[in-house]
Design a protein around this motif. Structure first.
Motif, PDB file in Angstrom:
ATOM      1  N   PRO A   1       8.909  -0.786  83.832  1.00  0.00           N
ATOM      2  CA  PRO A   1       9.480  -1.172  85.129  1.00  0.00           C
ATOM      3  C   PRO A   1       9.980  -2.617  85.165  1.00  0.00           C
ATOM      4  O   PRO A   1      10.962  -2.913  85.856  1.00  0.00           O
ATOM      5  CB  PRO A   1       8.304  -0.964  86.101  1.00  0.00           C
ATOM      6  N   TYR A   2       9.341  -3.503  84.410  1.00  0.00           N
ATOM      7  CA  TYR A   2       9.795  -4.896  84.393  1.00  0.00           C
ATOM      8  C   TYR A   2      11.156  -5.011  83.705  1.00  0.00           C
ATOM      9  O   TYR A   2      12.054  -5.702  84.198  1.00  0.00           O
ATOM     10  CB  TYR A   2       8.766  -5.769  83.682  1.00  0.00           C
ATOM     11  N   THR A   3      11.322  -4.335  82.567  1.00  0.00           N
ATOM     12  CA  THR A   3      12.608  -4.354  81.868  1.00  0.00           C
ATOM     13  C   THR A   3      13.710  -3.803  82.767  1.00  0.00           C
ATOM     14  O   THR A   3      14.803  -4.368  82.858  1.00  0.00           O
ATOM     15  CB  THR A   3      12.534  -3.517  80.579  1.00  0.00           C
ATOM     16  N   ARG A   4      13.403  -2.713  83.454  1.00  0.00           N
ATOM     17  CA  ARG A   4      14.405  -2.132  84.357  1.00  0.00           C
ATOM     18  C   ARG A   4      14.736  -3.104  85.485  1.00  0.00           C
ATOM     19  O   ARG A   4      15.894  -3.241  85.881  1.00  0.00           O
ATOM     20  CB  ARG A   4      13.887  -0.828  84.932  1.00  0.00           C
ATOM     21  N   GLY A   5      13.721  -3.813  85.999  1.00  0.00           N
ATOM     22  CA  GLY A   5      13.964  -4.786  87.054  1.00  0.00           C
ATOM     23  C   GLY A   5      14.885  -5.904  86.605  1.00  0.00           C
ATOM     24  O   GLY A   5      15.766  -6.341  87.356  1.00  0.00           O
ATOM     25  N   LEU A   6      14.707  -6.376  85.371  1.00  0.00           N
ATOM     26  CA  LEU A   6      15.588  -7.415  84.841  1.00  0.00           C
ATOM     27  C   LEU A   6      17.029  -6.916  84.744  1.00  0.00           C
ATOM     28  O   LEU A   6      17.982  -7.629  85.068  1.00  0.00           O
ATOM     29  CB  LEU A   6      15.105  -7.863  83.457  1.00  0.00           C
ATOM     30  N   LEU A   7      17.194  -5.672  84.289  1.00  0.00           N
ATOM     31  CA  LEU A   7      18.534  -5.118  84.133  1.00  0.00           C
ATOM     32  C   LEU A   7      19.204  -4.863  85.482  1.00  0.00           C
ATOM     33  O   LEU A   7      20.416  -5.053  85.632  1.00  0.00           O
ATOM     34  CB  LEU A   7      18.462  -3.818  83.332  1.00  0.00           C
ATOM     35  N   GLU A   8      18.430  -4.453  86.464  1.00  0.00           N
ATOM     36  CA  GLU A   8      19.009  -4.190  87.784  1.00  0.00           C
ATOM     37  C   GLU A   8      19.466  -5.474  88.466  1.00  0.00           C
ATOM     38  O   GLU A   8      20.260  -5.429  89.406  1.00  0.00           O
ATOM     39  CB  GLU A   8      17.997  -3.454  88.659  1.00  0.00           C
ATOM     40  N   GLY A   9      18.975  -6.621  87.987  1.00  0.00           N
ATOM     41  CA  GLY A   9      19.397  -7.900  88.546  1.00  0.00           C
ATOM     42  C   GLY A   9      20.688  -8.429  87.973  1.00  0.00           C
ATOM     43  O   GLY A   9      21.184  -9.476  88.407  1.00  0.00           O
ATOM     44  N   LEU A  10      21.269  -7.716  87.000  1.00  0.00           N
ATOM     45  CA  LEU A  10      22.532  -8.156  86.411  1.00  0.00           C
ATOM     46  C   LEU A  10      23.691  -7.870  87.368  1.00  0.00           C
ATOM     47  O   LEU A  10      23.754  -6.784  87.963  1.00  0.00           O
ATOM     48  CB  LEU A  10      22.784  -7.438  85.084  1.00  0.00           C
TER      49      LEU A  10
ATOM     50  N   ALA B   1      27.796  -6.277  97.024  1.00  0.00           N
ATOM     51  CA  ALA B   1      26.388  -5.965  97.295  1.00  0.00           C
ATOM     52  C   ALA B   1      25.490  -7.101  96.814  1.00  0.00           C
ATOM     53  O   ALA B   1      25.838  -7.845  95.886  1.00  0.00           O
ATOM     54  CB  ALA B   1      25.997  -4.668  96.596  1.00  0.00           C
ATOM     55  N   ASP B   2      24.332  -7.245  97.445  1.00  0.00           N
ATOM     56  CA  ASP B   2      23.341  -8.221  97.001  1.00  0.00           C
ATOM     57  C   ASP B   2      22.745  -7.774  95.677  1.00  0.00           C
ATOM     58  O   ASP B   2      22.542  -6.572  95.436  1.00  0.00           O
ATOM     59  CB  ASP B   2      22.221  -8.361  98.035  1.00  0.00           C
TER      60      ASP B   2
END
Length: 344
Positions: free
Chosen positions: A254-263, A271-272
Motif C-alpha cells: 500500500p505504501y508503494t501504491r500511495g507513492l505512485l498515486e501521488g505522481l 485534479a488534486d
C-alpha cells in the motif's frame, strides 16, 4: 561465490541508531539490499525513510561516535566496511566507491578552482603529476558534454550554474573508475531539462565503464527512467523490492501504491494530487508492528505484528537470495487487479 556474482555492495539485516538525549533514534531497522556489478539500483521513499543514512553508512561517512550499528553487516566487494580501519576506508572512497551529493555547492570547495579539486582527487588515487591530472580532468569534463572544459577548470564553483556544478561532481565521481557510485538525490535541485541530461550522462557512463550505481531518490519518475531494480523504504525498513518495471506497474505494498498515486502523471487534469495521510512514525519510539500501520487503509489487528520481507511468489523458498526476486513486507498484499495501470 565467484567474482562475477559477488555483489559490489551487500547490506545484510543492517540496524543503525543515533543516540539522542533520553534514548535513541532507530534510523535503520533490518535493511538488506544488494547491488550487483553493472547494475543501477534505486532506493525510493519519503524524507525520513532511511535512504541517505543507508548510503552514508555504505561509505562510513556518518560522523564517528554519532551512531551505533546494533545488528547486521555491510560489505563492499566482499570486504567488511564496518570492521575496516579508517585509513583503509579512506582509500576505498573515490577509488572503489564514489558519491554524488544532492547539492554540489556544499560538496565542492568554494575557495578552490574546479581544476584544483578535480586534479587533487586524481593525484591522491592515481599518483600522477599535476599536469597529467589536469589533462585527465579536462577530458572528463569533455565527456560530461561541457562545451569549454578548460574554462570550467579555471572557474570557482560559485561561478557555475547548478547543472554545470553537478556535471563536475559526476565527472569527479567517475574519475577513478570506481566499482560503485552512490548518487544521493543528485538531480533534485535541477530543472527538468537539466535533470534529464544529468540522468542520461549517469546512465551512459555507468554502462560504458561497467560501474554499478545506487541511486537515492524520492522521485518515482526518476527511478522509472534510470533504475534496473528498486528498493522501497519506509521508516528505516525495506517494504518492497524487485525489478523496477514490475514494482511500478504492479505495486503490491500500500505504501508503494500511495507513492505512485501521488505522481502528477496519474492524476486527471485539474485534479488534486493524491497524498498519503499521516506522518512517518517517530523513530525514537519505533512501532513494534508494521511501520505503515497508522497510515494504511488495509491495516487490521494482525498488522500490529511486524511482517517479514518475503518473496512475493508463495511457492519460492523464503531463503532465496536472488537479488531480482520480488519481495514484500506486508500482511495484506495488493492483488494484481488492484495495481495501477500504465505505470512504467
Amino acid at each position: 561465490m565467484s567474482p562475477d556474482t559477488t555483489p559490489v555492495l551487500d547490506v545484510r539485516s543492517l540496524s543503525l541508531e543515533f543516540p539522542v538525549f533520553g534514548g535513541s533514534v532507530r534510523a535503520l531497522n533490518g535493511v538488506s539490499l544488494r547491488v550487483m556489478p553493472g547494475e543501477i539500483v534505486g532506493i525510493v521513499g519519503e524524507s525520513g525513510s532511511g535512504k541517505s543514512v543507508t548510503a552514508m553508512a555504505a561509505l562510513r561517512l556518518l560522523p564517528p561516535g554519532a551512531y551505533r550499528v546494533t545488528e547486521g553487516s555491510l560489505r563492499l566487494g566482499g570486504d567488511d566496511v564496518l570492521a575496516a580501519p579508517e585509513p583503509l576506508v579512506r582509500q576505498w572512497r573515490g577509488r572503489r566507491a564514489a558519491m554524488i551529493f544532492q547539492e554540489p555547492m556544499t560538496a565542492l570547495n568554494p575557495t578552490q578552482r574546479v581544476g584544483e579539486q578535480m586534479s587533487g582527487v586524481l593525484r591522491v588515487h592515481r599518483r600522477i603529476s599535476r599536469s597529467d591530472a589536469l589533462t585527465q580532468a579536462q577530458s572528463l569534463l569533455r565527456d560530461m558534454m561541457i562545451p569549454d572544459p578548460a574554462q570550467v577548470l579555471r572557474a570557482y564553483p560559485f561561478e557555475l550554474s547548478g547543472g554545470m556544478r553537478q556535471r563536475v561532481m559526476v565527472a569527479m565521481a567517475f574519475s577513478c573508475d570506481p566499482d560503485l557510485l552512490i548518487a544521493d538525490e543528485p538531480t533534485t535541485a535541477l530543472d527538468v531539462t537539466v535533470q534529464r541530461q544529468v540522468l542520461q550522462l549517469l546512465r551512459h557512463h555507468a554502462r560504458e565503464r561497467g560501474t554499478a550505481i545506487l541511486f537515492i531518490t524520492h522521485d518515482m519518475a526518476v527511478v522509472s527512467q534510470l533504475c534496473d531494480r528498486v528498493y522501497v523504504m519506509y521508516a528505516g525498513t525495506v517494504v518492497e523490492q524487485g525489478p523496477t518495471r514490475q514494482v511500478l506497474r504492479d505495486p503490491r505494498h500500500p505504501y508503494t501504491r500511495g507513492l505512485l498515486e501521488g505522481l502528477p502523471e496519474g492524476a486527471p487534469p485539474g485534479a488534486d494530487l493524491a497524498a498519503i495521510p499521516g506522518q512517518v512514525p517517530d523513530m525514537r519510539h519505533p512501532p513494534t508492528g508494521c511501520p505503515f500501520f497508522d497510515r494504511c487503509t488495509y491495516a487490521d489487528d494482525v498488522c500490529r505484528q511486524r511482517p517479514a520481507l518475503l518473496p512475493l511468489d508463495a511457492a519460492a523458498p523464503a531463503g532465496n537470495e536472488a537479488p531480482d526476486r520480488r519481495r514484500l513486507a506486508c500482511w495484506h498484499p495488493l492483488a494484481p487487479s488492484d495495481a495501477i495501470e500504465g505505470r512504467t
